[in-house]
Design an enzyme around this catalytic site. Structure first.
Site, short mmCIF file in Angstrom:
data_model
loop_
_atom_site.label_atom_id
_atom_site.label_comp_id
_atom_site.label_asym_id
_atom_site.label_seq_id
_atom_site.Cartn_x
_atom_site.Cartn_y
_atom_site.Cartn_z
N LYS A 198 0.32 -8.45 -6.14
CA LYS A 198 0.75 -7.07 -5.97
C LYS A 198 1.03 -6.76 -4.50
CE LYS A 198 0.29 -6.99 -10.40
NZ LYS A 198 -0.80 -7.83 -10.77
N ASP B 241 -12.37 -4.26 -7.93
CA ASP B 241 -10.99 -4.75 -7.94
C ASP B 241 -10.19 -3.81 -7.03
OD1 ASP B 241 -8.29 -5.19 -8.49
OD2 ASP B 241 -8.67 -5.76 -10.57
N ARG C 202 -7.49 -29.53 -4.75
CA ARG C 202 -8.17 -28.53 -5.58
C ARG C 202 -9.38 -27.99 -4.83
NH1 ARG C 202 -11.72 -30.32 -8.84
NH2 ARG C 202 -10.49 -32.01 -9.74
O1 P1T Z 1 -1.46 -10.55 -12.92
P1 P1T Z 1 -2.59 -11.17 -12.16
O2 P1T Z 1 -2.24 -11.63 -10.79
O3 P1T Z 1 -3.33 -12.19 -12.96
O4 P1T Z 1 -3.64 -9.96 -11.86
C1 P1T Z 1 -4.32 -9.29 -12.87
C2 P1T Z 1 -4.68 -7.91 -12.43
C3 P1T Z 1 -5.95 -7.64 -11.96
N1 P1T Z 1 -6.32 -6.41 -11.54
C4 P1T Z 1 -5.45 -5.39 -11.54
C5 P1T Z 1 -5.89 -4.03 -11.07
C6 P1T Z 1 -4.13 -5.59 -11.98
O5 P1T Z 1 -3.29 -4.54 -11.96
C7 P1T Z 1 -3.72 -6.87 -12.45
C8 P1T Z 1 -2.36 -7.13 -12.95
N2 P1T Z 1 -1.65 -5.98 -13.32
C9 P1T Z 1 -0.37 -5.97 -13.81
C10 P1T Z 1 0.36 -7.06 -14.03
C11 P1T Z 1 0.16 -4.63 -14.09
O6 P1T Z 1 1.39 -4.46 -14.23
O7 P1T Z 1 -0.63 -3.69 -14.16
#
Ligand code: P1T
Length: 382
Positions: A197, A172, A46
């Site tokens: 992503k 972000d 962790r």
């Molecule tokens: O899904 P996760 O890995 O927890 O990430 C969240 C997140 C944070 N910031 C942005 C700009 C995002 O687009 C996302 C996650 N978005 C999707 C799952 C979506 O389909 O838009």
């Protein structure tokens, strides 16, 4: 080293014991100690793991930061940044953010005593007017999810620089990736990613990341990463590292395909409005050209036929898969109001039901054009 070289090599070197060229998946929870408290840099996974350490070093270099921190999801990364704050602190956020981010802010963190204001961060006057003495953090998505609105990172950073105390600026960078946009070089303090992503790039892993330059900020975030514990598994770190190796090549093709699709959609009679940062119809194209290397792989568009037309289009594509998420090699289509942004329904940042979002993949662009064309034709027949 330049970006393409860094994306393949940063944070990674052949394994010292075996010479393995690829960073091994150190699938271990703990590490033997040579004496009580005498360890070789790792005590417990962790706190630290060599596969994760390679990913964290790689992310730091790609974002031109000093320190990277990997998390089990983008939301976990965002949550950990917000835990820097205390009850009574105020966050100024963009009024067009991922639905899950809005849900975390409003339904989880507001009840803990944080206050949030949402404004159009593309308008410096609105940012300036909404700042308060207790504003500790400005949270930007640029381009935003799902409207692909932009904020001028350098301009907001210099506005904040004159404030005392100075709020942190977090960006972000999920939609743009460090290949297209460099928030830390533009004056941001914190970069956040959903590595699920484009960084992962193959829709086979959920992960998140934070990158900073300031050692004290890193120390506080690393404390939280360990104390809260939303860390990624070694296999997941390996998958993100592997994905990153092709990031620049993929982003170039995502953007080339998306630019052609944006042109096609802008001319289509069933479409009322297209949003793509490098399309001439985008109201902030000048800023996009200044701040981003390309327009990226995401497009949103509003259907003239509203909700029914949007749903029909999303259900009629054959190559674009109807799914949430983005950034993989395969093309995806979705209706944000009913899917990724359902949690913003009825709120100040709700999106219209006739909006469709595309994550443009790496397929042959003519196949993608034909697929969209037949899906839009189906919507026109409604
Ligand atoms: O899904 P996760 O890995 O927890 O990430 C969240 C997140 C944070 N910031 C942005 C700009 C995002 O687009 C996302 C996650 N978005 C999707 C799952 C979506 O389909 O838009």
């Amino acid at each position: 080293m330049r970006f393409e070289t860094l994306s393949i090599h940063a944070g990674q070197k052949p394994d010292p014991t075996t010479g393995a060229v690829m960073t091994p998946i150190y699938q271990t929870s703990t590490y033997v100690q040579d004496g009580v408290g005498k360890h070789r840099g790792y005590e417990y996974s962790r706190t630290g793991n060599p596969t994760r350490a390679a990913l964290e070093a790689c992310l730091a270099q790609l974002e031109a930061g000093e320190f990277g921190l990997a998390f089990s999801s983008g939301m976990a990364a965002t949550d950990t940044v917000l835990r820097l704050l205390r009850p009574g602190d105020h966050v100024l956020a963009g009024n067009d953010v991922y639905g899950g981010t809005f849900r975390l802010f409003e339904r989880v963190l507001r009840p803990y005593g944080l206050d949030f204001t949402y404004v159009d961060t593309g308008d410096l006057k609105q940012v300036e007017a909404a700042l308060r003495p207790e504003t500790c953090l400005v949270w930007l998505e640029t381009p935003t999810n799902p409207w692909l609105n932009l904020s001028d990172i350098a301009q907001i950073a210099s506005l904040l620089a004159s404030r005392s105390p100075r709020p942190w600026l977090a960006v972000d960078n999920t939609f743009a990736t460090p290949y297209l946009q460099r928030p830390l070089e533009l004056g941001a303090d914190i970069v956040v990613h959903s590595t699920t992503k484009y960084l992962g790039g193959h829709s086979d892993v959920v992960g998140g990341a934070v990158v900073v330059r300031d050692p004290e900020l890193h120390e506080r975030l690393a404390f939280l990463q360990n104390a809260v514990g939303a860390v990624p598994a070694p296999l997941d770190c390996f998958l993100v590292l592997r994905g990153i190796k092709t990031l620049p090549v993929r982003m170039d093709r995502h953007a080339a395909n998306a630019a052609l699709l944006a042109d096609f959609l802008a001319e289509h009679p069933a479409v009322a409005q297209v949003r793509y940062p490098f399309h001439p119809s985008h109201p902030q194209m000048d800023l996009a050209l200044r701040q981003m290397r390309s327009g990226g792989g995401m497009i949103s568009f509003v259907m003239k036929g509203g909700e029914a037309a949007a749903r029909c289009t999303a259900e009629a594509t054959k190559i674009f898969a109807l799914a949430e998420s983005l950034g993989g090699v395969e093309s995806l289509i979705e209706v944000p109001a009913a899917m990724t942004h359902a949690s913003t329904s009825g709120s100040q940042i709700a999106v219209p039901p006739g909006l469709v979002r595309l994550s443009v993949g790496l397929e042959n662009v003519d196949d993608l054009l034909e697929d969209l064309s037949q899906a839009l034709a189906a919507a026109e027949r409604l």
